[in-house]
Write a protein that holds these residues in place. Structure first.
Motif, mmCIF file in Angstrom:
data_model
loop_
_atom_site.group_PDB
_atom_site.id
_atom_site.type_symbol
_atom_site.label_atom_id
_atom_site.label_comp_id
_atom_site.label_asym_id
_atom_site.label_seq_id
_atom_site.Cartn_x
_atom_site.Cartn_y
_atom_site.Cartn_z
ATOM 1 N N ARG A 3 32.235 7.139 17.459
ATOM 2 C CA ARG A 3 30.827 7.345 17.676
ATOM 3 C C ARG A 3 30.360 5.929 17.268
ATOM 4 N NH1 ARG A 3 27.865 11.161 14.188
ATOM 5 N NH2 ARG A 3 29.259 10.187 12.608
ATOM 6 N N SER A 5 27.354 2.643 17.266
ATOM 7 C CA SER A 5 25.973 2.383 17.385
ATOM 8 C C SER A 5 25.576 0.732 17.828
ATOM 9 C CB SER A 5 25.365 2.579 16.142
ATOM 10 O OG SER A 5 25.321 3.853 15.617
ATOM 11 N N ILE A 7 23.635 -2.352 17.630
ATOM 12 C CA ILE A 7 22.472 -3.157 16.796
ATOM 13 C C ILE A 7 22.326 -4.522 17.514
ATOM 14 C CG2 ILE A 7 21.738 -3.744 14.460
ATOM 15 C CD1 ILE A 7 24.076 -1.960 13.612
ATOM 16 N N VAL A 43 27.751 6.785 22.279
ATOM 17 C CA VAL A 43 26.967 5.494 22.227
ATOM 18 C C VAL A 43 25.685 5.978 21.755
ATOM 19 C CG1 VAL A 43 26.364 3.322 23.158
ATOM 20 C CG2 VAL A 43 28.503 4.439 23.751
ATOM 21 N N ALA A 44 25.107 5.259 20.665
ATOM 22 C CA ALA A 44 23.684 5.235 20.357
ATOM 23 C C ALA A 44 23.347 3.714 20.356
ATOM 24 C CB ALA A 44 23.523 5.856 19.007
ATOM 25 N N ASP A 45 22.184 3.415 21.089
ATOM 26 C CA ASP A 45 21.605 2.160 21.006
ATOM 27 C C ASP A 45 20.560 2.296 20.359
ATOM 28 O OD1 ASP A 45 20.528 -0.521 21.423
ATOM 29 O OD2 ASP A 45 21.005 -0.229 23.760
ATOM 30 N N ARG A 46 20.462 1.392 19.199
ATOM 31 C CA ARG A 46 19.500 1.299 17.965
ATOM 32 C C ARG A 46 18.419 0.380 18.404
ATOM 33 N NH1 ARG A 46 21.074 6.158 16.055
ATOM 34 N NH2 ARG A 46 22.702 6.165 14.635
ATOM 35 N N GLU A 83 24.665 2.558 9.536
ATOM 36 C CA GLU A 83 25.499 3.030 10.631
ATOM 37 C C GLU A 83 26.722 3.398 9.740
ATOM 38 O OE1 GLU A 83 24.274 4.158 13.089
ATOM 39 O OE2 GLU A 83 22.378 2.952 12.818
ATOM 40 N N ARG A 88 29.591 6.146 11.566
ATOM 41 C CA ARG A 88 29.598 5.523 12.925
ATOM 42 C C ARG A 88 30.097 4.078 12.988
ATOM 43 N NH1 ARG A 88 26.413 8.577 16.381
ATOM 44 N NH2 ARG A 88 26.303 6.918 17.801
ATOM 45 N N PRO A 90 29.571 0.235 14.008
ATOM 46 C CA PRO A 90 28.484 -0.454 14.330
ATOM 47 C C PRO A 90 29.064 -1.536 15.311
ATOM 48 C CG PRO A 90 29.120 -0.837 11.965
ATOM 49 C CD PRO A 90 29.798 0.194 12.519
#
Length: 303
Positions: A3, A5, A7, A43-46, A83, A88, A90
C-alpha cells in the motif's frame, strides 16, 4: 500487497540549479501511479506538500536557504511519518536531495518506535557528506547524509527527535563517483560504507548489491534514497548535477531487482529529477521504469 502513498515535494530549495521543483509532476506525467497499480500495488497520491519559495540567495554561514530547507524538511517529515503510521509505504517525489533529511529522519523515528533495524541504500553519484566547513557551494542537497549522521545545523540534525538520526553503519552508498576533497577525508573518517563506481566496475553490480544488502532480516526496514543522477547521464540527462560514468540501464535494473527480491522495501525517495534539463521526459520515464522494478517487475517468474 504493497500500500503505497505518493508524496510530492516540489522544491529545488537545496539545489544549485533550478528545476527539480518540477520533478513530482514529471513522474506523474510518466504514469508512476497507474504503472505501480498495474502490478497490484494500492496507490494513493497525496498530492504535493507546500513550503516556502526558493529565494535564490547566496550562502550564509556555509548554508544556502537554511530556514527554507528546514521548513520543507519539517513538512516532509510529518507527511512521511503519517503514512508510516498508517502502515503504508511512502514514496517521496522530489524535489532535491536535501528532502531526504526529513524523509529518513521520519523513517528512523518510526523504526525506533517499533524496535526495528534500519538499512538505508543511498543511490547517488555524490556522497552528500558535506558540512558548512567543507562545502564549496553551501547547497544543502550536498549535505543530507552528513546531517542524518549528526553533522549539521541542529534544526536539521534534531528533526527526528534523536541526534544523530542514523549511525553511519546503517548506510550503504552506491554508485558514488564525485566527492569533494575535504568531504573525501570526512567520509573516510566517519567509516561510511561506500561502493563507488570503481568498486562496481571491478566487482560487478551483483556482488555490490549482495554486499549492500547483507544482513537484512525480517526485522529490518529498508529505505532506498534514489537520486536520479545515480544513473549515467547518457541515459538520464534530466538532472542538475550530472557525472559521467554511472550505472548503465542494465546495472540499474539489476540493482532495483535485487532490492525487490529482499521483500524488505519500506520507504523510498526519488529525487533530483530536473525536467528543465530533460529530453521529452525521458529521464522521468526511466525513473518510473526502475521504480516499477523495485515493486516486482521482472522478465520471468522467479521462485
Amino acid at each position: 500487497m504493497h500500500r503505497v502513498s505518493l508524496i510530492g515535494a516540489p522544491t529545488d530549495i537545496g539545489a544549485g540549479a533550478r528545476g527539480a521543483s518540477m520533478g513530482p509532476e514529471a513522474l506523474r506525467v510518466a504514469n508512476l501511479g497507474p504503472i505501480l497499480a498495474s502490478h497490484g500495488v494500492a496507490v494513493a497520491d497525496r498530492g504535493n506538500l507546500s513550503g516556502p519559495a526558493n529565494p535564490w540567495q547566496a550562502a550564509q554561514a556555509g548554508y544556502r536557504h537554511l530556514p527554507e530547507v528546514v521548513a520543507w524538511n519539517q513538512a516532509v517529515h510529518a507527511a512521511v511519518a503519517a503514512e508510516l503510521a498508517l502502515d503504508r509505504l511512502p514514496i517521496l517525489l522530489g524535489g532535491d536531495h536535501c528532502l531526504a533529511i526529513g524523509s529518513i529522519s521520519a523513517v528512523a523515528r518510526h523504526c525506533r518506535t517499533l524496535g526495528r533495524k534500519l538499512r538505508v541504500l543511498w543511490l547517488d553519484a555524490h556522497a552528500d557528506f558535506n558540512t558548512a566547513e567543507l562545502t564549496p557551494s553551501g547547497n544543502l542537497h550536498g549535505m543530507p547524509v552528513a546531517c542524518l549522521c549528526g553533522h549539521g545545523p541542529a534544526t536539521l540534525t534534531d528533526l527526528g527527535g534523536l541526534n544523530p538520526a542514523l549511525p553511519p553503519s546503517a548506510l550503504r552508498s552506491i554508485g558514488i563517483r564525485s566527492v569533494d576533497a575535504g568531504e573525501k577525508r570526512f567520509v573516510h573518517a566517519a567509516g561510511l560504507e561506500v561502493f563507488d563506481m570503481r568498486y562496481i566496475d571491478e566487482m560487478g553490480m551483483r556482488h555490490t548489491m549482495t554486499q549492500a544488502l547483507a544482513g537484512l532480516d525480517a526485522q529490518t526496514h529498508l529505505h532506498v534514497s534514489f537520486d536520479v543522477d545515480f544513473l549515467d547521464p547518457d541515459i538520464a540527462p534530466g538532472v542538475g548535477t550530472p557525472v559521467r560514468g554511472g550505472p548503465t540501464y542494465r546495472e540499474a535494473q539489476l540493482c532495483m531487482e535485487m532490492i525487490a527480491d529482499t521483500g524488505r522495501l519500506g520507504s523510498l525517495d526519488v529525487v533530483e529529477l530536473n525536467p528543465a534539463l530533460d529530453v521529452r521526459n525521458r529521464t522521468a520515464e526511466l525513473a518510473v521504469d526502475l521504480i516499477e522494478s523495485l515493486f516486482g517487475k521482472s522478465t520471468l517468474m522467479r521462485d
